[in-house]
Write an enzyme that holds these catalytic residues in place. Structure first.
Site, short mmCIF file in Angstrom:
data_model
loop_
_atom_site.label_atom_id
_atom_site.label_comp_id
_atom_site.label_asym_id
_atom_site.label_seq_id
_atom_site.Cartn_x
_atom_site.Cartn_y
_atom_site.Cartn_z
N GLY A 50 23.73 -4.23 -29.92
CA GLY A 50 23.63 -5.07 -30.58
C GLY A 50 23.82 -6.68 -30.36
O GLY A 50 23.56 -7.48 -31.77
N HIS A 51 25.43 -6.42 -30.43
CA HIS A 51 26.54 -7.23 -31.21
C HIS A 51 28.00 -6.66 -30.36
O HIS A 51 28.08 -6.15 -29.41
CB HIS A 51 26.30 -6.41 -33.14
CG HIS A 51 26.75 -5.13 -32.52
ND1 HIS A 51 28.42 -5.25 -32.57
CD2 HIS A 51 25.76 -4.65 -33.12
CE1 HIS A 51 27.89 -3.28 -33.09
NE2 HIS A 51 26.94 -3.02 -33.48
N ALA A 52 28.95 -7.60 -30.50
CA ALA A 52 30.25 -8.22 -30.30
C ALA A 52 30.78 -7.35 -31.19
O ALA A 52 30.61 -7.97 -32.42
CB ALA A 52 30.78 -8.92 -29.44
N ARG A 97 27.54 -5.46 -27.24
CA ARG A 97 27.09 -3.35 -26.45
C ARG A 97 25.78 -3.76 -27.12
O ARG A 97 25.63 -3.42 -28.16
CB ARG A 97 28.54 -3.29 -27.73
CG ARG A 97 28.36 -1.50 -27.44
CD ARG A 97 28.07 -0.79 -27.94
NE ARG A 97 27.88 -0.68 -29.21
CZ ARG A 97 28.60 -0.06 -30.46
NH1 ARG A 97 30.03 -0.20 -29.53
NH2 ARG A 97 29.24 -0.04 -31.40
#
Ligand code: TYD
Length: 134
Positions: A50-52, A97
């Site tokens: 839940g981030h990049a 992602r």
């Protein structure tokens, strides 16, 4: 510099004593390995990620069991199901992602191109979109 996600097959050395696979930096994967971590004991139904990352590149292998990696480049979202220890998913920098659908006893190995740096994370999807279009 590689900028597309891709599934990379790893060498598989078959042996009646048991099989062996291997990863070397700059060989099977397009970066130098600065860090390795792994995700395990994920309770049923949980999601990770839940981030990049702005800079960090990763290579993800399902060493045991299975899980899905959902990658989003800001235009398209694609789900990659990982369930074998002889291939993995290359994730370039600047890709949103998520990971879910972890099987019982699954083990995710992650090789990273940078050391841990909280400043490298983009946790907000809108902030991510702004970053990649900058
Ligand atoms: P995070 O990267 O958000 O995990 P995931 O993407 O798998 O959901 O990290 C979870 C926590 O672990 C967060 O508090 C930061 C910490 N962490 C480290 O200290 N070092 C590391 O190398 C990583 C990947 C995470």
């Amino acid at each position: 510099m590689e900028n597309k996600p891709k599934i990379i097959q790893l060498p598989k050395i078959l042996d009646r004593r048991g099989n062996l696979s291997v990863i070397e930096e700059w060989k099977e994967i397009p970066f130098k390995i600065e860090r390795t971590y792994w995700i395990y004991d994920v309770p049923g139904g949980e999601a990770r990620g839940g981030h990049a990352y702005k800079e960090n590149q990763e290579f993800i292998v399902a060493l045991s069991g299975s899980f899905d990696v959902i990658l989003d480049d800001g235009k398209e979202r694609q789900t990659y199901s990982l369930n074998r220890s002889y291939y993995g998913l290359y994730v370039p920098k600047g890709i949103w992602r998520e990971m879910n659908n972890f099987s019982t006893n699954s083990l995710a190995l992650i090789l990273s191109s940078t050391g841990f740096n909280q400043e490298d994370y983009l946790y907000d999807y809108e902030q991510f979109k702004t970053f990649i279009h900058a």
